[in-house]
Design a protein around this motif. Structure first.
Motif, mmCIF file in Angstrom:
data_model
loop_
_atom_site.group_PDB
_atom_site.id
_atom_site.type_symbol
_atom_site.label_atom_id
_atom_site.label_comp_id
_atom_site.label_asym_id
_atom_site.label_seq_id
_atom_site.Cartn_x
_atom_site.Cartn_y
_atom_site.Cartn_z
ATOM 1 N N ALA A 245 -29.106 58.604 126.687
ATOM 2 C CA ALA A 245 -30.467 58.198 126.306
ATOM 3 C C ALA A 245 -31.488 59.206 126.820
ATOM 4 O O ALA A 245 -32.433 59.567 126.117
ATOM 5 C CB ALA A 245 -30.762 56.806 126.857
ATOM 6 N N THR B 288 -36.672 64.905 122.252
ATOM 7 C CA THR B 288 -37.856 64.464 121.513
ATOM 8 C C THR B 288 -39.133 64.969 122.167
ATOM 9 O O THR B 288 -40.076 65.361 121.483
ATOM 10 C CB THR B 288 -37.880 62.941 121.445
ATOM 11 N N GLY C 120 -43.900 56.055 128.013
ATOM 12 C CA GLY C 120 -43.624 54.634 128.212
ATOM 13 C C GLY C 120 -42.166 54.313 128.003
ATOM 14 O O GLY C 120 -41.581 53.510 128.740
ATOM 15 N N CYS C 121 -41.544 54.956 127.003
ATOM 16 C CA CYS C 121 -40.131 54.699 126.737
ATOM 17 C C CYS C 121 -39.251 55.271 127.844
ATOM 18 O O CYS C 121 -38.271 54.652 128.260
ATOM 19 C CB CYS C 121 -39.738 55.277 125.388
ATOM 20 N N LEU D 68 -50.571 54.496 133.675
ATOM 21 C CA LEU D 68 -50.837 54.386 132.237
ATOM 22 C C LEU D 68 -52.325 54.175 131.964
ATOM 23 O O LEU D 68 -52.900 54.805 131.062
ATOM 24 C CB LEU D 68 -50.022 53.219 131.665
ATOM 25 N N LEU E 211 -47.494 60.228 125.063
ATOM 26 C CA LEU E 211 -47.803 59.124 125.979
ATOM 27 C C LEU E 211 -46.885 57.933 125.701
ATOM 28 O O LEU E 211 -46.371 57.295 126.625
ATOM 29 C CB LEU E 211 -49.268 58.725 125.796
ATOM 30 N N ILE E 212 -46.652 57.662 124.404
ATOM 31 C CA ILE E 212 -45.763 56.547 124.055
ATOM 32 C C ILE E 212 -44.337 56.869 124.487
ATOM 33 O O ILE E 212 -43.619 56.008 124.998
ATOM 34 C CB ILE E 212 -45.847 56.256 122.545
ATOM 35 N N HIS F 94 -48.399 60.634 120.963
ATOM 36 C CA HIS F 94 -46.964 60.418 120.806
ATOM 37 C C HIS F 94 -46.251 60.642 122.124
ATOM 38 O O HIS F 94 -45.341 59.903 122.496
ATOM 39 C CB HIS F 94 -46.398 61.374 119.746
ATOM 40 N N VAL G 135 -38.877 53.014 130.753
ATOM 41 C CA VAL G 135 -37.856 51.978 130.579
ATOM 42 C C VAL G 135 -36.480 52.505 130.978
ATOM 43 O O VAL G 135 -35.727 51.859 131.716
ATOM 44 C CB VAL G 135 -37.854 51.493 129.113
ATOM 45 N N VAL G 136 -36.166 53.748 130.537
ATOM 46 C CA VAL G 136 -34.857 54.328 130.851
ATOM 47 C C VAL G 136 -34.726 54.576 132.357
ATOM 48 O O VAL G 136 -33.676 54.307 132.960
ATOM 49 C CB VAL G 136 -34.663 55.635 130.060
ATOM 50 N N ILE H 13 -31.490 62.347 124.650
ATOM 51 C CA ILE H 13 -32.197 62.110 123.384
ATOM 52 C C ILE H 13 -33.707 62.158 123.609
ATOM 53 O O ILE H 13 -34.454 62.809 122.869
ATOM 54 C CB ILE H 13 -31.790 60.745 122.787
ATOM 55 N N LEU H 14 -34.166 61.488 124.682
ATOM 56 C CA LEU H 14 -35.612 61.440 124.938
ATOM 57 C C LEU H 14 -36.168 62.818 125.253
ATOM 58 O O LEU H 14 -37.252 63.179 124.774
ATOM 59 C CB LEU H 14 -35.898 60.503 126.101
ATOM 60 N N LEU I 139 -36.209 52.945 134.761
ATOM 61 C CA LEU I 139 -36.013 51.656 135.438
ATOM 62 C C LEU I 139 -34.572 51.193 135.300
ATOM 63 O O LEU I 139 -34.022 50.554 136.201
ATOM 64 C CB LEU I 139 -36.955 50.609 134.849
ATOM 65 N N CYS I 140 -33.934 51.551 134.158
ATOM 66 C CA CYS I 140 -32.552 51.149 133.943
ATOM 67 C C CYS I 140 -31.637 51.835 134.967
ATOM 68 O O CYS I 140 -30.699 51.223 135.476
ATOM 69 C CB CYS I 140 -32.135 51.497 132.531
#
Lengths: 211, 77
Positions: free
Chosen positions: A21, A28, A43-44, A76, A39-40, A37, A47-48, A24-25, A50-51
């Motif tokens: 993951a 991108t 945010g994603c 943020l 900034l978003i 884009h 999440v990774v 991939i990020l 934190l995982c």
């Protein structure tokens, strides 16, 4: 602990999947040139990240995740303000949202959430009470005094640090220190969340008119 | 329990893939696809029994979505 057994069995395959993951990020991120884009995507990637921490699967993971969440939220807010100032984005005229529920419900729901937050106390209680105040400020007009709120928040922070000094120097009074730290962090988190509720478009319009 | 964990990781990968390669390259599409990845993370929290982290993440995620929508609406308005 269930969590520790789980993490031992599944730690390596889980981390391997998360690494895919991340790759991939990152690709991108390199292909993207638009700031919003990016900034978003930030945010994603939060999440990774934190995982990865969650895969520690102990109490330490929770202790790391909670401050991480609050800091990421503050970051943020700051980044969004910087982006708006940098791009010089104007204000959109707020549409007329006169909904009857928004004028009658906030006092009741805010009161329930704040009282329940006081019962919970500590970090979680602060978050619950803060959500109540956030909802109240979002729905109703407000004339809050930022300087006063910030002062109270600062004193709460001092109390929190002072409680930790009691833990270290006078351990016999630990219960008093726990109560002090719990109530101080409650006040602090509540105020921080309530400030977000004041970010209404029409309120901002008013502020910029004065400037 | 481990089924929940791997389902969560699977949804996380799907979400990250959807964020990286959205069908139409719009802000809102990416933002909504981020929620898929967040749902995968919630399943991971659930299977590793990290309750407080789960509850706090739900609250913080709602607020951060609100902040993102605020910027996007200004950008397009």
């Amino acid at each position: 602990m269930i969590g520790e057994i789980m993490a031992g069995d599944h730690y390596l395959p889980g981390i391997a999947i998360i690494c895919v993951a991340i790759v991939i990020l990152m690709t991108t991120f390199f292909r993207e040139y638009d700031d919003l884009h990016r900034l978003i995507l930030t945010g994603c990637s939060e999440v990774v990240a934190l995982c990865i921490i969650a895969f520690l699967a102990t109490d330490l993971a929770e202790a790391l995740i909670l401050p991480g969440l609050v800091v990421s939220l503050a970051e943020l807010v700051a980044l969004s303000e910087i982006y708006i100032n940098k791009e010089g984005l104007g204000l959109v005229p707020a549409p007329d949202r006169t909904i009857e529920v928004f004028s009658s419900a906030p006092p009741i729901i805010a009161a329930i959430l704040v009282i329940y937050g006081i019962v919970l106390s500590g970090f979680t209680g602060g978050a619950v009470a803060g959500v109540g105040l956030l909802f109240y400020y979002l729905c109703l007009d407000h004339k809050e005094r930022f300087a006063l709120l910030e002062t109270v928040s600062g004193y709460a922070w001092v109390l929190w640090v002072f409680a930790f000094f009691i833990f270290m120097m006078l351990p016999a009074y630990w219960f008093f220190a726990v109560m002090m730290a719990g109530s101080a962090i409650f006040v602090k988190v509540t105020i921080k969340l309530a400030l977000i509720g004041t970010m209404k478009p029409d309120q901002l319009l008013e502020e910029t008119d004065h400037v | 329990m481990s089924e929940t964990l791997y389902l969560g990781l699977f949804i996380l990968i799907i979400g990250v893939f959807a964020v990286a390669f959205p069908r139409n390259r719009e802000y809102l599409t990416r933002l909504i696809n981020t929620e898929i990845a967040a749902f995968g993370l919630l399943l991971v929290f659930l299977s590793l029994s990290e309750t407080i982290a789960l509850v706090t993440f739900v609250a913080v995620n709602g607020i951060s979505t609100f902040i993102f929508v605020r910027i996007i609406e200004r950008r397009q308005g």
